[in-house]
Design an enzyme around this catalytic site. Structure first.
Site, PDB file in Angstrom:
ATOM      1  N   ASP A  86       0.854  -1.128  -0.280  1.00  0.00           N
ATOM      2  CA  ASP A  86       0.032  -0.086   0.089  1.00  0.00           C
ATOM      3  C   ASP A  86       1.005   1.347  -0.024  1.00  0.00           C
ATOM      4  O   ASP A  86       1.943   1.085   0.312  1.00  0.00           O
ATOM      5  CB  ASP A  86      -0.732  -0.035   1.305  1.00  0.00           C
ATOM      6  CG  ASP A  86      -1.690   1.293   1.425  1.00  0.00           C
ATOM      7  OD1 ASP A  86      -2.564   1.572   0.407  1.00  0.00           O
ATOM      8  OD2 ASP A  86      -1.398   2.010   2.543  1.00  0.00           O
TER       9      ASP A  86
ATOM     10  N   ASP B  32      -0.564   5.038   0.976  1.00  0.00           N
ATOM     11  CA  ASP B  32      -0.665   5.941   2.187  1.00  0.00           C
ATOM     12  C   ASP B  32      -0.594   5.292   3.278  1.00  0.00           C
ATOM     13  O   ASP B  32      -1.247   4.271   3.597  1.00  0.00           O
ATOM     14  CB  ASP B  32      -2.161   6.425   1.758  1.00  0.00           C
ATOM     15  CG  ASP B  32      -2.245   7.538   0.672  1.00  0.00           C
ATOM     16  OD1 ASP B  32      -1.164   8.348   0.556  1.00  0.00           O
ATOM     17  OD2 ASP B  32      -3.055   7.580  -0.309  1.00  0.00           O
TER      18      ASP B  32
END
Length: 226
Positions: free
Chosen positions: A9, A11
């Protein structure tokens, strides 16, 4: 022998975007005359595709107002990104860990709730484009926790679920990993708490990139032995 694949991922996992996302949500709320959300409400929606996230933030909005909310959020982010001084820092140890995995022969990919524009902005960081074999975002199809992005990443990187790990900071990442049949690993420095990730089914939540590296090395050893 299939090499292990680590799907990251962005963020809250690699990039510290806590301030910018909260600012965008706050300013977009003001633009629509909505009450300013507190950080705890905003952090829980991060990782979802933007329309789904903002619907969760303001569930009573009409479809037309939700569209306005989404466009206001995008406009704030576009304005922030046009500022030469805008910077979302990497978490300490992030790039070193990713580069080390790349040197060790791991396949690397991205799976994020960001827009394709956001992904391109991050891939423009120094060296990133050479590290990741593929990148996948909610604009490509169903967002988290649907497993579509992970299926696409495994197809692009010629990987199997048994040799793939998803690394994120939210319960949405964990559930996406479980839905795809890959190992869900969490990190403790992002948007969701350790307890929230564990409740969703994270197999391990690392407190540092050093700790994450140890877990990934163990996973790689197991995949080679299988």
């Amino acid at each position: 022998m299939t090499r292990p694949l680590a799907i990251f991922d962005i963020d809250g996992t690699l990039v510290d975007s806590r301030g910018s996302i909260f600012e965008a949500a706050t300013e977009a709320s003001r633009a629509l005359g909505l009450p300013e959300p507190d950080y705890d409400r905003v952090r829980k929606i991060v990782g979802l595709s933007l329309p789904v996230a903002l619907r969760e933030l303001e569930p009573l909005l009409s479809d037309a107002d939700l569209t306005r909310f989404v466009e206001a959020f995008k406009a704030v982010f576009l304005r922030m990104n046009s500022d030469p001084d805008f910077h979302e820092p990497l978490y300490p140890g992030a790039i070193e860990t990713v580069r080390r995995l790349h040197r060790d022969g791991w396949g690397l990919a991205l799976a994020t709730g960001q827009s394709r524009r956001g992904v391109a902005r991050n891939l423009a960081r120094e060296g990133w484009a050479d590290l990741f074999l593929s990148s996948h975002c909610a604009e490509d199809g169903p967002g988290k926790p649907d497993p579509a992005m992970l299926h696409a990443a495994m197809a692009a990187c010629d990987a199997e679920p048994a040799t793939t790990v998803m690394i994120g900071d939210t319960s949405h990442d964990v559930m996406m990993a479980l839905n795809a049949g890959v190992l869900p690993l969490g990190v403790a420095w992002g948007f969701h708490t350790v307890e929230e990730q564990q409740a969703a089914g994270a197999r391990h939540v690392a407190q540092s990139f050093s700790e994450l590296s140890v877990v990934l090395d163990g996973f790689a050893a197991l995949t080679k032995a299988a």
